[in-house]
Design a protein around this motif. Structure first.
Motif, PDB file in Angstrom:
ATOM      1  N   THR A   1      -3.914   3.955 -10.314  1.00  0.00           N
ATOM      2  CA  THR A   1      -5.063   4.617  -9.693  1.00  0.00           C
ATOM      3  C   THR A   1      -5.124   4.372  -8.195  1.00  0.00           C
ATOM      4  O   THR A   1      -5.308   5.307  -7.421  1.00  0.00           O
ATOM      5  CB  THR A   1      -6.372   4.109 -10.332  1.00  0.00           C
ATOM      6  N   TYR A   2      -4.958   3.115  -7.783  1.00  0.00           N
ATOM      7  CA  TYR A   2      -5.221   2.790  -6.379  1.00  0.00           C
ATOM      8  C   TYR A   2      -3.948   2.690  -5.540  1.00  0.00           C
ATOM      9  O   TYR A   2      -4.007   2.717  -4.316  1.00  0.00           O
ATOM     10  CB  TYR A   2      -6.039   1.498  -6.284  1.00  0.00           C
ATOM     11  N   ARG A   3      -2.820   2.527  -6.179  1.00  0.00           N
ATOM     12  CA  ARG A   3      -1.519   2.492  -5.500  1.00  0.00           C
ATOM     13  C   ARG A   3      -1.470   1.494  -4.346  1.00  0.00           C
ATOM     14  O   ARG A   3      -0.770   1.699  -3.347  1.00  0.00           O
ATOM     15  CB  ARG A   3      -1.142   3.891  -5.007  1.00  0.00           C
ATOM     16  N   ASN A   4      -2.241   0.444  -4.467  1.00  0.00           N
ATOM     17  CA  ASN A   4      -2.116  -0.616  -3.471  1.00  0.00           C
ATOM     18  C   ASN A   4      -2.531  -1.939  -4.093  1.00  0.00           C
ATOM     19  O   ASN A   4      -3.253  -1.978  -5.079  1.00  0.00           O
ATOM     20  CB  ASN A   4      -2.961  -0.321  -2.226  1.00  0.00           C
TER      21      ASN A   4
ATOM     22  N   ALA B   1       1.210   4.337   4.886  1.00  0.00           N
ATOM     23  CA  ALA B   1       1.371   5.330   3.811  1.00  0.00           C
ATOM     24  C   ALA B   1       0.319   6.431   3.929  1.00  0.00           C
ATOM     25  O   ALA B   1       0.607   7.602   3.675  1.00  0.00           O
ATOM     26  CB  ALA B   1       1.266   4.642   2.456  1.00  0.00           C
TER      27      ALA B   1
ATOM     28  N   SER C   1       0.838  -1.196   0.000  1.00  0.00           N
ATOM     29  CA  SER C   1       0.000   0.000   0.000  1.00  0.00           C
ATOM     30  C   SER C   1       0.869   1.239   0.000  1.00  0.00           C
ATOM     31  O   SER C   1       2.031   1.202   0.410  1.00  0.00           O
ATOM     32  CB  SER C   1      -0.986  -0.004   1.169  1.00  0.00           C
ATOM     33  N   GLY C   2       0.270   2.323  -0.482  1.00  0.00           N
ATOM     34  CA  GLY C   2       0.997   3.578  -0.579  1.00  0.00           C
ATOM     35  C   GLY C   2       2.213   3.477  -1.477  1.00  0.00           C
ATOM     36  O   GLY C   2       3.300   3.938  -1.150  1.00  0.00           O
TER      37      GLY C   2
ATOM     38  N   GLN D   1      -6.773   6.001  -0.365  1.00  0.00           N
ATOM     39  CA  GLN D   1      -6.448   6.407  -1.731  1.00  0.00           C
ATOM     40  C   GLN D   1      -7.487   7.371  -2.284  1.00  0.00           C
ATOM     41  O   GLN D   1      -7.142   8.332  -2.976  1.00  0.00           O
ATOM     42  CB  GLN D   1      -6.332   5.169  -2.618  1.00  0.00           C
TER      43      GLN D   1
ATOM     44  N   TYR E   1      -4.655  -0.044 -12.800  1.00  0.00           N
ATOM     45  CA  TYR E   1      -5.140  -0.300 -11.448  1.00  0.00           C
ATOM     46  C   TYR E   1      -4.138   0.220 -10.416  1.00  0.00           C
ATOM     47  O   TYR E   1      -4.489   0.967  -9.500  1.00  0.00           O
ATOM     48  CB  TYR E   1      -5.377  -1.801 -11.241  1.00  0.00           C
TER      49      TYR E   1
ATOM     50  N   GLU F   1      -4.072  -5.471  -2.622  1.00  0.00           N
ATOM     51  CA  GLU F   1      -4.509  -6.225  -1.449  1.00  0.00           C
ATOM     52  C   GLU F   1      -4.779  -7.660  -1.863  1.00  0.00           C
ATOM     53  O   GLU F   1      -4.864  -7.974  -3.049  1.00  0.00           O
ATOM     54  CB  GLU F   1      -5.730  -5.562  -0.799  1.00  0.00           C
TER      55      GLU F   1
END
Lengths: 331, 327
Positions: A230-233, B252, A144-145, B228, A227, A235
């Motif tokens: 846009t979402y930078r993660n 983050a 994430s992030g 986000q 993806y 899961e």
């Protein structure tokens, strides 16, 4: 009545009308719907599904299916994420998506085509394997992030248009050309109508099937790049709903679930209508629990009307189907 | 033949040691997580090891490689057969644990639950991380601290069928009603299991409610989506994001300012308390209603009637303290 049913066959027009009507209704009920920001949000939400839906259109067209598309996106997204974490250039990470997707597409193609396993069973098996792969690759913790490099790269504008719009236009354009202007399209639909007859007609059935799976894989990987941007993660459950959403959008768009008839434009409208409904229903205050009910009913309505009009049946029984498809099978 | 007899001799010797000198040897406390190799249970293991060193017991951490209840029960059975003195289980399937509880009793092994309970199984007690009420209250109290009482807050949950998530939402709503009458909690929205849908719903909630002050991601998968969405919408500082998510997931977003805080418990403390509790069982010591185990910074409570040993208030993670946690 007959005239209505014939018009109903023009699925693309009907879906476009559906988008406009529901758009008008939502604008009337919520002052926040018809704002540039919100329309942009709908467009952004549609990006991945537009790409995955395009591949699914080809797969349904040959009478196949791939229920593992969300996991293919997930695995590609992990590759992209790991590269970004390691400080790789964003352009490399963006390319890693489609490359990983193509590789997984080859795997799916081999399992389905050369393993001679029905597509739904084979891809269900692959779904399980890929899901486990996602779990192992993530090791129980999520990405994430992620760094914003890829986000900035894909948010850039060329000739005033966002990269995503250009990529989607190019993908649809390329597939359209392949389907309409090369034998690939006719072969694809012929296989969808009847694999045995296509083989008798001398069509390289396996070659076309492999191509469809590889193209779909590449598009899933491409979707993964967007993806992650846009979402930078990433899961554990990434893309879990995408396969069903893609099938819903594609079938809504007029592609026959039994194969032999596809519509690229219909798929695009189907995706946009699904995402527009998700967004609009929430904006006007319908609890999100009801949103799958609305889309489910919509699907039943369209397919029900199709069954009543007898179109599903006629299309399958028409003896000259193979010859006819190149004229009216692909739109 | 030669090696074979050596093995037999060795086994006999081991047996003799085991039965004769069992009292002299270190006591063994085992913990069986739901799955091994994920940061959450790694943190519990680290806490357990710390407590084991402190209280002079041997600590064994063994669990299944996937969340398979049958495998888990087999591991518990093996540990009982090996002759551990106490075994704690983070139960995967509450209905299938009864047979191993019986087996443990027959061998005089103390079996208790930790992290996930099986209340009717006959276990000795349950080491609980936090109560649903404590979690619900904490997230609302912390939100009001940051946005004030006169605010509109959105809730993005996961599956509508998840009973723990619904319980937390219920206690959030009850807390708001009882303590902050001006606070307006929007109807919860359900994103299912993906961060993508959570991000879409969070964005739509901000669009539909331009005066929104806070967004709560109830399921752990909704946390990155909410974070986000706030970043993408350019609402950092205007909308405070939060959720029940681990420091690794929230880090983050805490650092970018999209999240003001995150609420959960500290699994390392839970692991520590688990081994301490196992030691109490082995020593046949009664656990008082309130006590502060050696090496812990705050008291824990024990309800003898329900058999719940409670770690305490949930932990609040912020940009300042998040780097102290590794799960």
């Amino acid at each position: 009545m007959r005239a209505f049913l014939q018009r109903f066959g023009q699925r693309e027009a009907l879906l476009a009308l559906g988008c406009i009507v529901s758009g008008l209704v939502f604008s009337g009920l919520s002052p926040y719907f018809a704002t540039p920001d919100n329309l942009l949000t709908i467009a952004r939400n549609s990006t991945e599904l537009l790409l995955i839906g395009l591949g699914m259109t080809l797969l349904l067209g040959i009478g196949g299916i791939d229920v593992s598309v969300g996991s293919v996106l997930g695995l590609a997204a992990i590759g992209i994420g790991r590269l970004l974490e390691a400080g790789a250039p964003p352009a490399l990470a963006a390319l890693a998506g489609p490359v990983a997707g193509l590789a997984l597409g080859v795997v799916s193609a081999f399992v389905v085509v050369f393993g001679r396993i029905p597509a739904i069973v084979a891809t269900l098996g692959l779904l399980g394997v890929y899901r486990a792969g996602i779990f192992l690759a993530l090791g129980g913790s999520w990405l994430s992030g992620l760094p914003v490099g890829l986000t900035n790269l894909l948010a850039a504008r060329i000739f005033g248009l966002p990269v995503s719009v250009l990529v989607i236009a190019f993908a649809y354009g390329a597939v359209f050309v392949a389907v309409r202007l090369t034998p690939f399209g006719a072969h694809l639909l012929a296989i969808g109508h009847s694999e045995a007859r296509a083989r008798l007609a001398g069509i390289g059935v396996r070659r076309v099937q492999v191509a469809a799976f590889v193209i779909s894989g590449g598009l899933c990987g491409l979707a993964a790049s967007f993806y992650v941007a846009t979402y930078r993660n990433v899961e554990m459950t990434i893309g879990a709903t995408l396969a069903l959403e893609a099938v819903a959008a594609v079938v809504l768009g007029g592609t026959a679930v039994t194969g032999g008839r596809i519509s690229l434009l219909g798929t695009a409208f189907g995706v946009i209508l699904l995402r527009l409904l998700q967004n609009g229903l929430l904006l006007v205050g319908v609890p999100s629990l009801w949103q799958p009910v609305v889309t489910g009913l919509l699907l039943l309505l369209v397919l029900g009307a199709e069954a009543v009009s007898g179109r599903l049946l006629l299309e399958r029984l028409r003896p000259s189907a193979v010859g006819a498809t190149s004229r009216d099978g692909a739109r | 033949m030669h090696t074979h007899s050596k093995v037999v001799l060795l086994a006999a010797a081991l047996l003799a040691v085991n039965s004769t000198f069992a009292l002299a040897a270190d006591k063994k406390v085992a913990f069986v997580p739901q799955i091994i190799g994920i940061p959450y249970f790694d943190a519990m293991e680290a806490g357990g090891k710390e407590a084991a060193a402190k209280f002079g017991v041997d600590f064994i951490d063994q669990g299944p490689v996937d969340t398979n209840p049958v495998d888990q029960m087999q591991i518990v059975q093996n540990l009982i057969d090996q002759g551990v003195n106490a075994v704690a289980v983070s139960v995967l399937d509450a209905s299938s644990i009864a047979p191993v509880v019986e087996a443990a009793k027959a061998k005089h092994v103390a079996l208790f639950t930790s992290d996930s309970d099986a209340p009717k199984s006959g276990r000795a007690f349950y080491v609980a991380q936090a109560t649903d009420e404590g979690l619900g209250d904490a997230i609302i109290d912390e939100m009001v601290k940051r946005v004030g009482e006169d605010a509109k807050i959105g809730i993005v949950s996961g599956e509508a069928t998840a009973s723990n998530l619904n319980a937390w939402i219920g206690f959030m709503q009850a807390r708001a009603k009882a303590k902050y009458p001006k606070l307006k909690l929007l109807e919860p929205q359900f994103a299912g299991g993906t961060a993508q849908r959570a991000a879409q719903i969070a964005t739509d909630l901000m669009t539909a409610n331009p005066d929104l002050k806070g967004l709560i991601g109830v399921a752990s998968t909704t946390c990155p989506g909410v974070g986000q969405a706030i970043e993408t919408a350019g609402k950092i500082g205007k909308v405070i994001g939060t959720g029940y998510c681990s420091p690794n997931t929230a880090r983050a977003y805490l650092k970018s300012g999209a999240f003001g805080y995150s609420v959960l418990w500290d699994p390392k403390e839970l692991g520590y308390l688990t081994v301490w509790a196992g030691k109490q069982l082995i020593d046949a010591k009664e656990i008082p209603a309130t006590t502060t185990p050696e090496g812990m910074s705050h008291p824990v409570t024990y309800d003898a009637k329900t058999g719940v040993l409670l770690l305490g208030e949930p932990a609040v993670f912020t940009a300042q303290n998040v780097d102290n946690y590794k799960f």
